[in-house]
Design an enzyme around this catalytic site. Sequence first.
Site, PDB file in Angstrom:
ATOM      1  N   LEU A 106     -90.514 -37.926  96.815  1.00  0.00           N
ATOM      2  CA  LEU A 106     -89.970 -36.659  97.738  1.00  0.00           C
ATOM      3  C   LEU A 106     -90.205 -35.303  97.019  1.00  0.00           C
ATOM      4  O   LEU A 106     -89.594 -35.194  96.074  1.00  0.00           O
ATOM      5  CB  LEU A 106     -88.552 -37.119  98.109  1.00  0.00           C
ATOM      6  CG  LEU A 106     -88.061 -38.250  98.831  1.00  0.00           C
ATOM      7  CD1 LEU A 106     -88.266 -39.604  98.139  1.00  0.00           C
ATOM      8  CD2 LEU A 106     -86.637 -38.171  99.272  1.00  0.00           C
ATOM      9  N   ILE A 164     -84.159 -42.450  92.556  1.00  0.00           N
ATOM     10  CA  ILE A 164     -84.432 -42.129  91.090  1.00  0.00           C
ATOM     11  C   ILE A 164     -84.633 -40.680  90.962  1.00  0.00           C
ATOM     12  O   ILE A 164     -85.095 -39.806  91.724  1.00  0.00           O
ATOM     13  CB  ILE A 164     -85.921 -42.589  90.824  1.00  0.00           C
ATOM     14  CG1 ILE A 164     -86.063 -44.110  90.772  1.00  0.00           C
ATOM     15  CG2 ILE A 164     -86.521 -42.149  89.513  1.00  0.00           C
ATOM     16  CD1 ILE A 164     -87.476 -44.711  90.578  1.00  0.00           C
ATOM     17  N   GLY A 194     -86.134 -32.816  94.984  1.00  0.00           N
ATOM     18  CA  GLY A 194     -87.285 -33.408  94.428  1.00  0.00           C
ATOM     19  C   GLY A 194     -86.605 -34.832  93.745  1.00  0.00           C
ATOM     20  O   GLY A 194     -85.980 -34.839  92.970  1.00  0.00           O
ATOM     21  N   SER A 195     -87.408 -35.987  94.153  1.00  0.00           N
ATOM     22  CA  SER A 195     -87.009 -37.084  93.565  1.00  0.00           C
ATOM     23  C   SER A 195     -87.996 -38.374  93.995  1.00  0.00           C
ATOM     24  O   SER A 195     -89.078 -37.989  94.502  1.00  0.00           O
ATOM     25  CB  SER A 195     -85.552 -37.496  94.308  1.00  0.00           C
ATOM     26  OG  SER A 195     -85.494 -37.402  95.613  1.00  0.00           O
ATOM     27  N   ARG A 196     -87.552 -39.630  94.030  1.00  0.00           N
ATOM     28  CA  ARG A 196     -88.289 -40.710  94.188  1.00  0.00           C
ATOM     29  C   ARG A 196     -87.477 -41.847  94.797  1.00  0.00           C
ATOM     30  O   ARG A 196     -86.300 -41.986  94.257  1.00  0.00           O
ATOM     31  CB  ARG A 196     -89.085 -41.001  93.066  1.00  0.00           C
ATOM     32  CG  ARG A 196     -90.033 -42.452  93.236  1.00  0.00           C
ATOM     33  CD  ARG A 196     -90.732 -42.716  91.847  1.00  0.00           C
ATOM     34  NE  ARG A 196     -91.122 -44.234  91.906  1.00  0.00           N
ATOM     35  CZ  ARG A 196     -92.196 -44.397  90.986  1.00  0.00           C
ATOM     36  NH1 ARG A 196     -92.654 -43.642  90.324  1.00  0.00           N
ATOM     37  NH2 ARG A 196     -92.530 -46.020  90.881  1.00  0.00           N
TER      38      ARG A 196
END
EC number: 4.1.1.65
Length: 225
Positions: A106, A164, A194-196
């Site tokens: 993301l 994450i 911002g991430s995953r």
Amino acid sequence: MSLIQSLKLVLARPHPAARPFLLASGAAALAGRALPWRPARWLGTASGLFFGFCLYFFRDPERVPPVDTHLALAPADGHVVSVEKVVPPDSLDMGDVPVWRVATFLSVLDVHVNRMPAAGTVTRVAYHPGQFLNASLDKASELNERNALRLTLPDGRNMAVVQIAGLIARRILCDAEEGMTYEAGERFGLIRFGSRTDLYLPPGVEPLVTVGQTMVGGETVMARL
């Protein structure tokens, strides 16, 4: 996407997690613009811009999941950065048989609300402190700060979602607790800036997405269960 659809996405109501950011930046913008000193006006302008950014970042548009209940849906917006077979983390207690893991990255511009990939009951929640590496890196799944959820489907099979944190994201929000029941596409958390999000499919289930594909949380079909 039509212009009207784009406007609806941009103007979607913000997630409740945005409230402290909006209140602080909104107050600073109003105060700064009201004061006669030039530095205060600059601060007011900067605060106003940050207010607009927060409105956009924390947007929480409505999603319409497919009516077919035998599908695994995308748990987040973004694009797929890896599709591979791996052994699930020990914290999920899903055994040592490799299953398909689909990782979605993301960016700051994506919607950051996380959604349940299928209907089921949360049977494990495990938080792990860690680093803040670039979330698009494969090793982020093991080294970064993360929050793992195991979802038990009505037929007894298990799948999992792992939130994450990334290079910029430093705060994982999760409303899900063990014993809670969710519907497919229902909101359960958010990761800031911002991430995953990793999706672990049940054994024997094959993914229907490829690397580079764009995901729409709660709507894009990732697999047939």
